[in-house]
Design a protein around this motif. Structure first.
Motif, mmCIF file in Angstrom:
data_model
loop_
_atom_site.group_PDB
_atom_site.id
_atom_site.type_symbol
_atom_site.label_atom_id
_atom_site.label_comp_id
_atom_site.label_asym_id
_atom_site.label_seq_id
_atom_site.Cartn_x
_atom_site.Cartn_y
_atom_site.Cartn_z
ATOM 1 N N GLU A 1 0.846 -1.195 0.000
ATOM 2 C CA GLU A 1 0.000 0.000 0.000
ATOM 3 C C GLU A 1 0.882 1.244 0.000
ATOM 4 O O GLU A 1 1.880 1.320 0.715
ATOM 5 C CB GLU A 1 -0.902 0.008 1.242
ATOM 6 C CG GLU A 1 -1.982 -1.055 1.220
ATOM 7 C CD GLU A 1 -2.895 -0.951 2.436
ATOM 8 O OE1 GLU A 1 -3.082 0.172 2.924
ATOM 9 O OE2 GLU A 1 -3.400 -1.985 2.879
ATOM 10 N N GLN A 2 0.480 2.225 -0.773
ATOM 11 C CA GLN A 2 1.266 3.458 -0.857
ATOM 12 C C GLN A 2 1.061 4.345 0.355
ATOM 13 O O GLN A 2 1.955 5.061 0.785
ATOM 14 C CB GLN A 2 0.869 4.226 -2.140
ATOM 15 C CG GLN A 2 1.176 3.478 -3.426
ATOM 16 C CD GLN A 2 2.660 3.155 -3.544
ATOM 17 O OE1 GLN A 2 3.511 4.016 -3.344
ATOM 18 N NE2 GLN A 2 2.966 1.897 -3.868
ATOM 19 N N GLN A 3 -0.127 4.293 0.932
ATOM 20 C CA GLN A 3 -0.440 5.182 2.047
ATOM 21 C C GLN A 3 -0.477 4.373 3.343
ATOM 22 O O GLN A 3 -1.301 3.495 3.506
ATOM 23 C CB GLN A 3 -1.795 5.870 1.820
ATOM 24 C CG GLN A 3 -2.144 6.923 2.862
ATOM 25 C CD GLN A 3 -1.204 8.108 2.842
ATOM 26 O OE1 GLN A 3 -0.733 8.503 1.788
ATOM 27 N NE2 GLN A 3 -0.899 8.655 4.001
ATOM 28 N N SER A 4 0.403 4.684 4.267
ATOM 29 C CA SER A 4 0.419 3.989 5.556
ATOM 30 C C SER A 4 -0.751 4.462 6.410
ATOM 31 O O SER A 4 -1.050 5.660 6.451
ATOM 32 C CB SER A 4 1.729 4.273 6.295
ATOM 33 O OG SER A 4 1.631 3.811 7.624
ATOM 34 N N PRO A 5 -1.439 3.559 7.094
ATOM 35 C CA PRO A 5 -2.560 3.955 7.959
ATOM 36 C C PRO A 5 -2.089 4.609 9.265
ATOM 37 O O PRO A 5 -2.915 5.083 10.037
ATOM 38 C CB PRO A 5 -3.273 2.629 8.229
ATOM 39 C CG PRO A 5 -2.186 1.599 8.152
ATOM 40 C CD PRO A 5 -1.255 2.093 7.076
ATOM 41 N N LEU A 6 -0.775 4.619 9.517
ATOM 42 C CA LEU A 6 -0.258 5.169 10.769
ATOM 43 C C LEU A 6 0.204 6.611 10.582
ATOM 44 O O LEU A 6 0.862 6.945 9.600
ATOM 45 C CB LEU A 6 0.907 4.329 11.291
ATOM 46 C CG LEU A 6 0.614 2.873 11.661
ATOM 47 C CD1 LEU A 6 1.864 2.225 12.229
ATOM 48 C CD2 LEU A 6 -0.523 2.774 12.653
ATOM 49 N N SER A 7 -0.124 7.444 11.563
ATOM 50 C CA SER A 7 0.353 8.822 11.565
ATOM 51 C C SER A 7 1.798 8.858 12.050
ATOM 52 O O SER A 7 2.334 7.851 12.543
ATOM 53 C CB SER A 7 -0.515 9.678 12.484
ATOM 54 O OG SER A 7 -0.367 9.241 13.829
ATOM 55 N N ASP A 8 2.431 10.034 11.933
ATOM 56 C CA ASP A 8 3.808 10.176 12.423
ATOM 57 C C ASP A 8 3.883 9.889 13.905
ATOM 58 O O ASP A 8 4.852 9.279 14.388
ATOM 59 C CB ASP A 8 4.319 11.584 12.124
ATOM 60 C CG ASP A 8 4.535 11.802 10.625
ATOM 61 O OD1 ASP A 8 4.620 10.789 9.888
ATOM 62 O OD2 ASP A 8 4.617 12.972 10.211
ATOM 63 N N GLU A 9 2.869 10.323 14.655
ATOM 64 C CA GLU A 9 2.858 10.093 16.104
ATOM 65 C C GLU A 9 2.749 8.597 16.410
ATOM 66 O O GLU A 9 3.434 8.080 17.301
ATOM 67 C CB GLU A 9 1.683 10.841 16.740
ATOM 68 C CG GLU A 9 1.606 10.678 18.258
ATOM 69 C CD GLU A 9 0.421 11.411 18.873
ATOM 70 O OE1 GLU A 9 0.245 11.315 20.091
ATOM 71 O OE2 GLU A 9 -0.318 12.087 18.120
ATOM 72 N N GLN A 10 1.896 7.908 15.662
ATOM 73 C CA GLN A 10 1.752 6.465 15.872
ATOM 74 C C GLN A 10 3.023 5.715 15.505
ATOM 75 O O GLN A 10 3.383 4.731 16.146
ATOM 76 C CB GLN A 10 0.570 5.947 15.055
ATOM 77 C CG GLN A 10 -0.786 6.389 15.581
ATOM 78 C CD GLN A 10 -1.918 6.041 14.644
ATOM 79 O OE1 GLN A 10 -1.764 6.087 13.410
ATOM 80 N NE2 GLN A 10 -3.068 5.687 15.200
ATOM 81 N N ARG A 11 3.718 6.174 14.464
ATOM 82 C CA ARG A 11 4.993 5.563 14.101
ATOM 83 C C ARG A 11 6.012 5.754 15.221
ATOM 84 O O ARG A 11 6.779 4.833 15.549
ATOM 85 C CB ARG A 11 5.525 6.165 12.803
ATOM 86 C CG ARG A 11 4.839 5.663 11.548
ATOM 87 C CD ARG A 11 5.334 6.372 10.306
ATOM 88 N NE ARG A 11 4.725 5.817 9.111
ATOM 89 C CZ ARG A 11 5.250 4.849 8.375
ATOM 90 N NH1 ARG A 11 6.398 4.324 8.726
ATOM 91 N NH2 ARG A 11 4.630 4.381 7.307
ATOM 92 N N ALA A 12 6.014 6.945 15.819
ATOM 93 C CA ALA A 12 6.943 7.216 16.924
ATOM 94 C C ALA A 12 6.621 6.329 18.121
ATOM 95 O O ALA A 12 7.522 5.806 18.794
ATOM 96 C CB ALA A 12 6.869 8.695 17.309
ATOM 97 N N GLN A 13 5.328 6.126 18.396
ATOM 98 C CA GLN A 13 4.939 5.246 19.502
ATOM 99 C C GLN A 13 5.347 3.806 19.224
ATOM 100 O O GLN A 13 5.804 3.092 20.124
ATOM 101 C CB GLN A 13 3.426 5.336 19.720
ATOM 102 C CG GLN A 13 2.955 6.681 20.262
ATOM 103 C CD GLN A 13 1.444 6.786 20.303
ATOM 104 O OE1 GLN A 13 0.718 5.975 19.714
ATOM 105 N NE2 GLN A 13 0.948 7.800 20.995
ATOM 106 N N THR A 14 5.177 3.379 17.973
ATOM 107 C CA THR A 14 5.594 2.026 17.587
ATOM 108 C C THR A 14 7.088 1.845 17.793
ATOM 109 O O THR A 14 7.554 0.816 18.309
ATOM 110 C CB THR A 14 5.223 1.749 16.121
ATOM 111 O OG1 THR A 14 3.830 1.912 15.946
ATOM 112 C CG2 THR A 14 5.623 0.337 15.716
ATOM 113 N N ALA A 15 7.857 2.855 17.400
ATOM 114 C CA ALA A 15 9.312 2.792 17.572
ATOM 115 C C ALA A 15 9.673 2.679 19.043
ATOM 116 O O ALA A 15 10.585 1.922 19.431
ATOM 117 C CB ALA A 15 9.959 4.029 16.958
ATOM 118 N N ALA A 16 8.963 3.430 19.907
ATOM 119 C CA ALA A 16 9.244 3.391 21.354
ATOM 120 C C ALA A 16 8.975 2.005 21.923
ATOM 121 O O ALA A 16 9.736 1.499 22.756
ATOM 122 C CB ALA A 16 8.401 4.438 22.074
#
Length: 624
Positions: A572-587
């Motif tokens: 998929e070209q568009q990720s369903p996660l926002s930048d904030e959610q990506r940061a939380q996932t990384a944490a």
């Protein structure tokens, strides 16, 4: 209380309630505030030790936490519980020593500053209050030095923890790649080959079995087993006779008592005495039924002095009637103002009552609640009978009676399980607490009947016999198991050979129709699909297909072999996660990696600090 509650939610307050290190979350700090050093040592960890009282307190705390999460205590595996708690205590002690060795400490000034910021220690003027602080210490039976020592110790552990867990690195680029993998999809076709379909082609020789047996002898062991006789009793198995009217009345009285209802009815009576009391009472009742006034008839017909006042005897009080209270109470049940009872025989003679005033709460009559009260009375008697029978069986078991004699004497069905296993138990009594009791050394040695074991809403007693410990199987005994293993291995190999041959001939979607097998089309799937097994999901996205082509992959799976065909992997070209959610996932990923690093560090500390467990004291603490 609000200040204390807020304090306990704060960072210093939580130190008093839990340990910040997740591998040590089994333990409560209260176990360290228990007093002097326990001479009964459970484990020696470097220059420090874990005492039996400290260990037992931690076990009790952890057990209480687990039982809050499960309904059936018999599902709790005590051996695993003790193992986890001991590991947690040793881990903490290792980290404490290492923190001290590395000079990680906190000054009194820092602790003072933290405590002065807490509302729980502030007075009415908003400033730190020595009185509040002293009261806090008294409530916990601690001195200031003890509190400071615990804070300093925990803060030092936090520093060490942060220096290990906080160094885990997982860059955002890797997080994005990981997320992108979850967005992949492709069209899948598959065919599953069952190994059983190839079993008839397998030929095994005695030499094949001998070679496998010689190379895998250590894993070819018999299971520890006993033959188990047992009794199982639950309240539902208790046969109850019909309840009596007295039982129903008792439940009704308890119901009214629970409502705290006060009988405020005022009553009047007409009393008849003498040999012809019954006849006179019937005649007066007939006149009342025709409408004559109760008070007037009481004045002329009653043999009681109350007749002068129209029969008035005030507010109804059961104690006035002594042994006749139940009879009178039942007669008055459900009566409203102006209603009249039938003549009632009491120890005074025959009496007729009427309600003249009612200022009390309205209570349902016994008759209106009879079905409910009867059910409650039956259940009450059932639970009482059940408790008595449990006690009786326990007494007989303690006196050394066999389980057969107990079953006969208490009229309980005796059940048996042949080859009851210590491990991989799939029987109706697979609960860890039952297995532990059935294979208890004392119980096996004496072939004794155990004490009551709570299993869900029932109670179980077991008596093991014919104990067979685990041991390496002889070639003859192991042959059926080895034959099954080899037949499955070789049959799977045949299936895999055929699947790979077919896979080699599939390059385009059209090639699938040319094969001797039929493929199942799953359509477009992603990595989270539940239509594939765990191993098949791993295969499904393991290789990319050529443009306008497909890729065919054959591999062993849970049930045999799977031949899986997939087209081009799409993302998929568009990720369903926002930048904030990506940061939380990384944490989250970094924290998980940090915990892995912490466990590696603890393994290293076990090499630096010698750890010795006192098995005898450990067994004693576990009640063995």
């Amino acid at each position: 209380m609000d200040k204390l509650r807020d304090f306990l939610k704060s960072w210093p307050g939580r130190i008093l309630l839990i340990l910040c290190l997740s591998p040590l979350a089994l333990l409560g700090v209260e176990s360290y505030f228990g007093g002097g050093v326990d001479p009964n040592q459970i484990a020696q960890v470097g220059e420090a030790s874990v005492g039996s009282s400290e260990y037992q307190t931690a076990v009790n705390n952890r057990r209480a936490e687990v039982l809050d999460q499960v309904d059936d205590a018999s599902l709790l595996n005590e051996d695993v519980l003790h193992e986890q708690v001991l590991k947690g205590l040793i881990d903490r002690t290792l980290l404490e020593q290492q923190a001290g060795k590395l000079g990680m400490t906190v000054s009194d000034d820092t602790i003072n500053r933290l405590l002065r910021q807490e509302e729980v220690f502030k007075g009415a003027d908003g400033n730190f209050s020595n009185d509040q602080f002293a009261n806090f210490l008294r409530q916990r039976g601690m001195t200031k030095d003890q509190l400071f020592a615990e804070f300093r110790n925990q803060l030092s552990l936090d520093q060490l923890n942060a220096s290990i867990v906080g160094t885990a690195v997982y860059p955002m680029k890797a997080v994005s790649q990981l997320i992108d993998l979850q967005l992949e999809s492709r069209n899948i076709w598959l065919h599953r080959f069952k190994w059983q379909d190839y079993a008839d082609q397998v030929k095994l020789s005695k030499n094949d079995i001998q070679i496998y047996y010689d190379g895998n002898k250590d894993s070819l062991k018999s299971a520890a087993m006993v033959d188990l006789a047992y009794l199982q009793l639950s309240p539902q198995t208790i046969q109850m006779n019909d309840v009596t009217e007295e039982d129903v009345q008792q439940q009704y009285d308890a119901y009214k008592q629970g409502l705290a209802v006060v009988d405020e009815r005022k009553i009047s009576q007409i009393l008849f005495t003498g040999d012809n009391a019954k006849a006179k009472a019937d005649k007066v009742k007939a006149r009342l039924n025709k409408g004559e006034a109760f008070a007037a008839l009481a004045k002329t017909e009653s043999d009681d002095p109350s007749g002068e006042t129209g029969g008035d005897i005030g507010r109804f009080n059961p104690t006035v009637f002594g042994n006749d209270a139940t009879v009178v109470q039942k007669a008055l049940e459900g009566l409203s103002v102006g209603d009249v009872t039938a003549p009632i025989k009491t120890s005074f003679g025959y009496q007729i009552f009427t309600v003249t005033e009612d200022n009390g709460s309205k209570t349902p009559s016994l008759e209106s609640m009879r079905d409910e009260l009867t059910a409650k009375a039956k259940e009450y008697k059932r639970q009482g009978t059940y408790a008595d029978k449990v006690t009786a069986i326990n007494d007989l078991a303690a006196d050394g009676f066999s389980i057969e004699d107990i079953a006969q004497q208490e009229n309980v069905t005796l059940k048996r399980i042949k080859d009851y296993r210590k491990n991989n138990n799939q029987s109706v009594l697979a609960q860890p607490v039952v297995i532990k009791q059935a294979f208890d050394e004392f119980t096996i040695q004496d072939q004794a009947v155990t004490a009551a074991i709570e299993v869900g809403n029932s109670t179980v007693w077991v008596q093991p016999s014919n104990y067979r410990p685990t041991k390496t199987l002889s070639l003859a005994a192991a042959t059926p198991r080895v034959t099954q293993i080899l037949r499955q291995q070789k049959a799977t190999a045949l299936a895999l050979k055929e699947a790979k041959a077919l896979a080699a001939g599939i390059k385009t979607p059209a090639d699938m129709t040319k094969q001797s097998i039929r493929f199942q089309a799953l359509g477009e799937v992603n990595r989270q699909t539940t239509r594939l097994t765990d191993k098949e999901r791993g295969l499904a996205f393991s290789q990319q297909a050529a443009n306008n082509g497909v890729v065919a992959i054959a591999s062993e799976t849970e049930t045999g072999v799977t031949l899986l065909v997939g087209d081009r992997i799409k993302t998929e070209q568009q990720s369903p996660l926002s930048d904030e959610q990506r940061a939380q996932t990384a944490a989250i990923i970094r924290d998980n990696l940090g915990q892995d690093q912490l466990q590696d560090y603890l393994d290293y500390l076990r090499l630096v600090y010698k750890v010795e467990i006192n098995e005898a004291n450990m067994a004693s603490a576990q009640g063995r």
